[in-house]
Design a protein around this motif. Structure first.
Motif, PDB file in Angstrom:
ATOM      1  N   GLY A  34       0.902  -1.428  -0.093  1.00  0.00           N
ATOM      2  CA  GLY A  34       0.077  -0.035   0.160  1.00  0.00           C
ATOM      3  C   GLY A  34       0.942   1.442   0.065  1.00  0.00           C
ATOM      4  N   THR A  35       2.107   1.223   0.876  1.00  0.00           N
ATOM      5  CA  THR A  35       2.786   2.448   0.661  1.00  0.00           C
ATOM      6  C   THR A  35       3.429   2.763  -0.405  1.00  0.00           C
ATOM      7  N   THR A  36       3.931   1.529  -1.247  1.00  0.00           N
ATOM      8  CA  THR A  36       4.230   1.664  -2.603  1.00  0.00           C
ATOM      9  C   THR A  36       3.282   2.221  -3.688  1.00  0.00           C
ATOM     10  N   MET A  37       2.135   1.715  -3.459  1.00  0.00           N
ATOM     11  CA  MET A  37       0.965   2.130  -4.332  1.00  0.00           C
ATOM     12  C   MET A  37       0.920   3.805  -3.962  1.00  0.00           C
ATOM     13  N   THR A  38       1.055   4.146  -2.791  1.00  0.00           N
ATOM     14  CA  THR A  38       0.747   5.613  -2.631  1.00  0.00           C
ATOM     15  C   THR A  38       1.612   6.484  -3.514  1.00  0.00           C
ATOM     16  N   LEU A  39       2.878   6.068  -3.770  1.00  0.00           N
ATOM     17  CA  LEU A  39       3.717   6.586  -4.996  1.00  0.00           C
ATOM     18  C   LEU A  39       2.655   6.889  -6.097  1.00  0.00           C
ATOM     19  N   ILE A  40       2.119   6.143  -6.595  1.00  0.00           N
ATOM     20  CA  ILE A  40       1.139   6.364  -7.966  1.00  0.00           C
ATOM     21  C   ILE A  40       0.072   7.426  -7.624  1.00  0.00           C
ATOM     22  N   ALA A  41      -0.261   7.419  -6.281  1.00  0.00           N
ATOM     23  CA  ALA A  41      -1.558   8.246  -5.931  1.00  0.00           C
ATOM     24  C   ALA A  41      -1.000   9.517  -5.639  1.00  0.00           C
ATOM     25  N   TRP A  42       0.382   9.592  -5.309  1.00  0.00           N
ATOM     26  CA  TRP A  42       0.889  11.109  -5.384  1.00  0.00           C
ATOM     27  C   TRP A  42       1.360  11.457  -6.786  1.00  0.00           C
ATOM     28  N   LEU A  43       1.566  10.835  -7.530  1.00  0.00           N
ATOM     29  CA  LEU A  43       1.585  11.046  -9.054  1.00  0.00           C
ATOM     30  C   LEU A  43       0.560  11.766  -9.696  1.00  0.00           C
ATOM     31  N   GLY A  44      -0.701  11.025  -9.105  1.00  0.00           N
ATOM     32  CA  GLY A  44      -2.029  11.508  -9.268  1.00  0.00           C
ATOM     33  C   GLY A  44      -2.306  12.807  -8.634  1.00  0.00           C
ATOM     34  N   THR A  45      -1.748  13.164  -7.668  1.00  0.00           N
ATOM     35  CA  THR A  45      -2.006  14.230  -6.794  1.00  0.00           C
ATOM     36  C   THR A  45      -1.398  15.430  -7.636  1.00  0.00           C
ATOM     37  N   VAL A  46       0.057  15.223  -8.299  1.00  0.00           N
ATOM     38  CA  VAL A  46       0.683  16.150  -8.924  1.00  0.00           C
ATOM     39  C   VAL A  46      -0.109  16.395 -10.144  1.00  0.00           C
ATOM     40  N   THR A  47      -0.597  15.596 -10.988  1.00  0.00           N
ATOM     41  CA  THR A  47      -1.344  15.750 -11.894  1.00  0.00           C
ATOM     42  C   THR A  47      -2.436  16.549 -11.892  1.00  0.00           C
ATOM     43  N   ALA A  48      -3.509  16.192 -10.832  1.00  0.00           N
ATOM     44  CA  ALA A  48      -4.637  16.903 -10.311  1.00  0.00           C
ATOM     45  C   ALA A  48      -4.251  18.352 -10.016  1.00  0.00           C
ATOM     46  N   TYR A  49      -3.197  18.499  -8.819  1.00  0.00           N
ATOM     47  CA  TYR A  49      -3.042  19.887  -8.459  1.00  0.00           C
ATOM     48  C   TYR A  49      -2.549  20.699  -9.795  1.00  0.00           C
ATOM     49  N   GLY A  50      -1.725  20.186 -10.233  1.00  0.00           N
ATOM     50  CA  GLY A  50      -1.350  21.086 -11.640  1.00  0.00           C
ATOM     51  C   GLY A  50      -2.150  21.743 -12.588  1.00  0.00           C
ATOM     52  N   THR A  51      -3.215  20.773 -12.810  1.00  0.00           N
ATOM     53  CA  THR A  51      -4.279  20.752 -13.718  1.00  0.00           C
ATOM     54  C   THR A  51      -5.316  21.711 -13.276  1.00  0.00           C
ATOM     55  N   THR A  52      -5.428  21.625 -11.913  1.00  0.00           N
ATOM     56  CA  THR A  52      -6.387  22.425 -11.263  1.00  0.00           C
ATOM     57  C   THR A  52      -6.011  24.003 -11.221  1.00  0.00           C
ATOM     58  N   GLY A  53      -4.639  24.306 -10.969  1.00  0.00           N
ATOM     59  CA  GLY A  53      -4.139  25.722 -10.781  1.00  0.00           C
ATOM     60  C   GLY A  53      -4.040  26.353 -12.311  1.00  0.00           C
ATOM     61  N   ARG A  54      -3.955  25.633 -13.318  1.00  0.00           N
ATOM     62  CA  ARG A  54      -3.711  26.217 -14.864  1.00  0.00           C
ATOM     63  C   ARG A  54      -5.246  26.475 -15.244  1.00  0.00           C
ATOM     64  N   ALA A  55      -6.062  25.416 -14.986  1.00  0.00           N
ATOM     65  CA  ALA A  55      -7.399  25.271 -15.430  1.00  0.00           C
ATOM     66  C   ALA A  55      -8.043  26.623 -14.670  1.00  0.00           C
ATOM     67  N   ALA A  56      -8.072  26.826 -13.298  1.00  0.00           N
ATOM     68  CA  ALA A  56      -8.675  27.667 -12.593  1.00  0.00           C
ATOM     69  C   ALA A  56      -8.414  29.135 -13.078  1.00  0.00           C
ATOM     70  N   ARG A  57      -7.181  29.397 -13.525  1.00  0.00           N
ATOM     71  CA  ARG A  57      -6.652  30.622 -13.924  1.00  0.00           C
ATOM     72  C   ARG A  57      -7.361  31.095 -15.116  1.00  0.00           C
ATOM     73  N   ARG A  58      -7.608  30.000 -16.145  1.00  0.00           N
ATOM     74  CA  ARG A  58      -8.020  30.174 -17.305  1.00  0.00           C
ATOM     75  C   ARG A  58      -9.831  30.541 -17.109  1.00  0.00           C
ATOM     76  N   PHE A  59     -10.234  29.548 -16.392  1.00  0.00           N
ATOM     77  CA  PHE A  59     -11.598  29.944 -15.952  1.00  0.00           C
ATOM     78  C   PHE A  59     -12.028  31.202 -15.415  1.00  0.00           C
ATOM     79  N   GLY A  60     -11.109  31.587 -14.340  1.00  0.00           N
ATOM     80  CA  GLY A  60     -11.269  32.868 -13.657  1.00  0.00           C
ATOM     81  C   GLY A  60     -11.033  33.940 -14.864  1.00  0.00           C
ATOM     82  N   ALA A  61     -10.305  33.649 -15.755  1.00  0.00           N
ATOM     83  CA  ALA A  61     -10.150  34.810 -17.063  1.00  0.00           C
ATOM     84  C   ALA A  61     -11.380  34.710 -17.991  1.00  0.00           C
ATOM     85  N   GLY A  62     -12.521  33.777 -17.821  1.00  0.00           N
ATOM     86  CA  GLY A  62     -13.417  33.717 -18.741  1.00  0.00           C
ATOM     87  C   GLY A  62     -13.308  32.974 -19.882  1.00  0.00           C
ATOM     88  N   ASP A  63     -12.337  32.019 -19.821  1.00  0.00           N
ATOM     89  CA  ASP A  63     -12.142  30.993 -20.963  1.00  0.00           C
ATOM     90  C   ASP A  63     -12.366  29.523 -20.449  1.00  0.00           C
TER      91      ASP A  63
END
Length: 431
Positions: A46-75
């Motif tokens: 389970g601890t090893t699989m947590t590494l994959i979950a953290w890669l998912g967190t990297v994907t989610a968090y990076g996408t959220t920040g970029r998408a939120a800025r574009r959404f806030g700008a009206g696009d």
């Protein structure tokens, strides 16, 4: 920004964040009654699989920040386009990890389990199967990212909660009546993750945007996600080292560490609901050019994080003698868990502020500062502390004292950054 608006985003995100660790807690309880060796094997795998979950967190968090800025700008179409490319990246990485796990599971498990070959063998078998869920897990993370960016936290609630509930029902059936034992736990994991990923992919198709890969945008996401990846690797080096040290204190110690660690992940991700709201709201505010509003929001979320963390601390303290018995009938495991418990309780209020401010800076795109702070806290605090605990035979209490130090160092760095105001850069894309 009103507390009601924060709650409207945070509460559905809370259910999404809590669903997966709650399932893991159910999984831990089911497997724990098979004996100490299967529970220790689940801790390793389970601890090893947590590494994959953290890669998912990297994907989610990076996408959220970029998408939120574009959404806030009206696009909004541009915000969704970030999700399309993040999903292609997630699928590619997920398939690669599922393939890589097949030959790598056994040597990795042996490295973490030390001299106990029974635990290592069981952990490797669990990991080979569970890794097949990596593509679905990472697709779901990318989907969470862009939907949070456009301030939709309701659909992710159903796309995550439904598969997790199904898998929570399936796990004990596969483990006991069907007789698959530890393997049944891994199969249930794969079912939940694959179904969740498919639901998020369907939501992206329903947006009716171009679905073809755009290598230039994917490369840009990779470059901007580099600091989040390094930050995530610092976390993973810390938690993998902690599990490896716990395994060297014996089967009971690593089993107790699994119980405490999964409870910590549960409370951490539950409190991280505020971070999800912060990512979306801070990113949108800065995308719209409202730096003052972003700073007010950051202060408010920090105080809410402190209150939530304090509440968790009180609940955990009250359950010190009862909670470990839910996951294992072994008295030695219970005694080991109690050595970690005081540190577990003490860190909760501090962690509530840390997770909230992490979300503020991720939403602002201030990832380089988070990277440097996490690497410093891990390399200068957590890792030396836990390996000192091993050298001095301080046991599980020493490991959890090191984790508390890790939280304290990050808190100090985040508060100093918040006070400086240098994180509040406006624009649809942070330069």
């Amino acid at each position: 920004m009103s507390a009601r608006r924060i709650a409207a985003l945070a509460l559905p995100a809370l259910a999404v964040l809590a669903a997966e660790p709650l399932y893991v807690l159910v999984d831990t309880a089911v497997v724990g009654h098979l004996g100490s060796v299967p529970l220790a094997a689940l801790a390793i795998g389970g601890t090893t699989m947590t590494l994959i979950a953290w890669l998912g967190t990297v994907t989610a968090y990076g996408t959220t920040g970029r998408a939120a800025r574009r959404f806030g700008a009206g696009d909004r179409p541009a915000a969704v386009a970030e999700g399309v490319q993040a999903s292609w990246l997630a699928l590619t990485v997920g398939v690669g990890l599922a393939v890589l796990a097949q030959p790598a599971a056994e040597p990795l498990a042996r490295t973490l389990a030390g001299a106990d070959s029974d635990v290592a063998g069981a952990a490797a078998g669990w990991l080979r199967i569970a890794a097949l869920g990596a593509p679905g897990l990472l697709l779901a993370a990318a989907g969470n990212g862009w939907l949070r960016g456009v301030q939709d936290t309701r659909r992710p609630l159903w796309f995550v909660l439904g598969p997790c509930l199904l898998s929570a029902l399936l796990c004990p059936v596969l483990v006991y009546p069907v007789g698959l034992g530890l393997t049944g736990s891994a199969v249930a994991n794969v079912v939940a993750q694959t179904l969740s990923g498919a639901l998020f992919a369907a939501a992206l198709v329903a947006e009716r945007v171009a679905l073809r890969p755009r290598p230039r945008l994917i490369r840009r996401q990779l470059v901007l996600g580099r600091d989040l990846l390094i930050r995530g690797l610092a976390f993973q080096a810390s938690f993998l080292s902690a599990t490896a040290v716990a395994a060297r204190f014996g089967v009971a110690a690593v089993a107790a560490h699994q119980i405490a660690l999964q409870l910590w992940f549960f409370t951490a991700l539950a409190m991280d609901a505020l971070a999800i709201a912060a990512q979306s709201l801070v990113g949108a505010a800065l995308g719209a050019g409202d730096a003052a509003g972003a700073r007010r929001l950051a202060r408010r979320i920090a105080f809410i994080g402190l209150a939530c963390g304090s509440g968790f601390g009180l609940l955990i303290a009250a359950g010190a003698w009862a909670v470990p018995t839910w996951f294992s009938p072994d008295p030695q495991v219970h005694r080991q868990a109690l050595t970690a418990w005081p540190w577990f309780v003490a860190m909760q209020p501090l962690a509530g502020v840390v997770f909230a401010l992490d979300g503020v800076l991720i939403g602002a795109g201030d990832i380089r500062h988070l990277r440097n702070l996490t690497v410093l806290a891990a390399g200068g605090g957590f890792l030396p502390a836990i390996w000192t605990a091993y050298a001095l035979d301080l046991g599980l209490g020493g490991i959890w004292a090191g984790l508390t130090l890790f939280v304290v160092l990050r808190l100090v760095g985040l508060l100093l950054r918040l006070r400086s105001g240098r994180w509040a850069v406006t624009g649809a894309v942070r330069v």
